[in-house]
Design an enzyme around this catalytic site. Sequence first.
Site, PDB file in Angstrom:
ATOM      1  N   HIS A  32       0.837  -1.211   0.000  1.00 44.71           N
ATOM      2  CA  HIS A  32       0.000   0.000   0.000  1.00 44.71           C
ATOM      3  C   HIS A  32       0.870   1.258   0.000  1.00 44.71           C
ATOM      4  CE1 HIS A  32      -3.630   2.389   1.135  1.00 44.71           C
ATOM      5  NE2 HIS A  32      -2.718   3.162   1.697  1.00 44.71           N
ATOM      6  N   GLU A  33       1.812   1.317   0.927  1.00 46.39           N
ATOM      7  CA  GLU A  33       2.669   2.498   1.016  1.00 46.39           C
ATOM      8  C   GLU A  33       3.613   2.604  -0.182  1.00 46.39           C
ATOM      9  OE1 GLU A  33       1.892   4.659   3.058  1.00 46.39           O
ATOM     10  OE2 GLU A  33       0.619   3.464   4.369  1.00 46.39           O
ATOM     11  N   HIS A  36       1.885   4.544  -2.906  1.00 42.07           N
ATOM     12  CA  HIS A  36       2.017   5.989  -2.685  1.00 42.07           C
ATOM     13  C   HIS A  36       3.422   6.468  -3.076  1.00 42.07           C
ATOM     14  CE1 HIS A  36      -1.806   6.361  -0.728  1.00 42.07           C
ATOM     15  NE2 HIS A  36      -1.472   5.680   0.348  1.00 42.07           N
TER      16      HIS A  36
END
Length: 382
Positions: A32-33, A36
């Site tokens: 997820h990170e 980003h």
Amino acid sequence: MDFLNLLSLPMTTAVFYAIPFLIALLIIVFIHELGHFLVARWCGVSVDAFSIGFGKEIVGWHDKHGTRWKLAWIPLGGYVKFKGDANAASLPDAETVEKAKGDPGNFHGKPVWQRAAVVAAGPVANFILAIFIFSAAFMAVGVPVMEPRVDEVLPGSAAEQAGILQGDVVVSIDGEEIESFAELQQAIFTRAEEELAVVVERNGERIGLTVVPHLKEEPDNFGGKIRIGLIGVKHSPDGGVRFERLGFGEAVEKGVERTWFIVETTFRYLGKLFTGRESTDQLGGPIAMAKAAGDAASNGLFQFVSVVAFLSVSIGLINLFPIPMLDGGHLVYYAIEAVRGKPLGENAQEWGFRIGFSLVIMLMVVGTWNDLVRVATVWFGG
């Protein structure tokens, strides 16, 4: 059993479930990170920190771009800190945005579409991870294929009331083609008490019927209950199950379908929750997720990665909810900014963050409370 052994059981169980859960969570949070992070770098944003976990740092290092990569003590999440971020909310006022425009690496000086892309990349990465896992499993292990043939119709069941007979082969449900008994079950699982159009093949002839799945509560593996739709048909074990390995294209398509099924099922549950047809007692918290990961790990790598995929979709979807503090809340703010030509005022964003934070805490409390009730039911009976 003496008292010390009795005390050791919950701790042993907790460790057994906690380790697979933490491994699954670390994988999901990292991906997820990373979503980003990669899109931020692509947009020219400087990244100050990439953290897995919160709180005090355990270990960390700086890369050649000056980003601090670190692992922290509280492993229940993570974050990427961009240049210009002052707090966890990352919600600047108009003055901050104007000042940031002179700094090419400042996140808040980027065009609104780039900021939106960076924020959306986290949940999208979770969906991509799930599709990758499902696709790889379908290529390596295959999909179970069992003909959607009705070998038994239970007396008084929805199937009997609809006129489904032993030997019928289900061709479609509500216009969706059914190719296996598993697809038949999936099609009705979340459709309790809904009128469904069913086409069956009987003696070479296709017949259209209407069936309304009965609502049934089934115990889960942790003392709680789930509500499912059943029509009361069975497939004989003698029919056998074969695993059919898929090629790359078919596997990816099936992976997308499986991922979308999780999303669709979640929205259907939420819709019923808001209309009063479902209750919050089906919500789970970290204990329920740990239980699912631990059970899956005990059944082998295939089951474990399948749970990782399921949790990845769930976490990605939750992050897209339009709640300030979550990624979806940021996207709502950016949409408003795109329409207005400037961001909302600092007070409006701050209040939105507080409301969003309260909603997230409320959901966590409800889920954790349900977990504790289930634990108490298992340990003390009742």
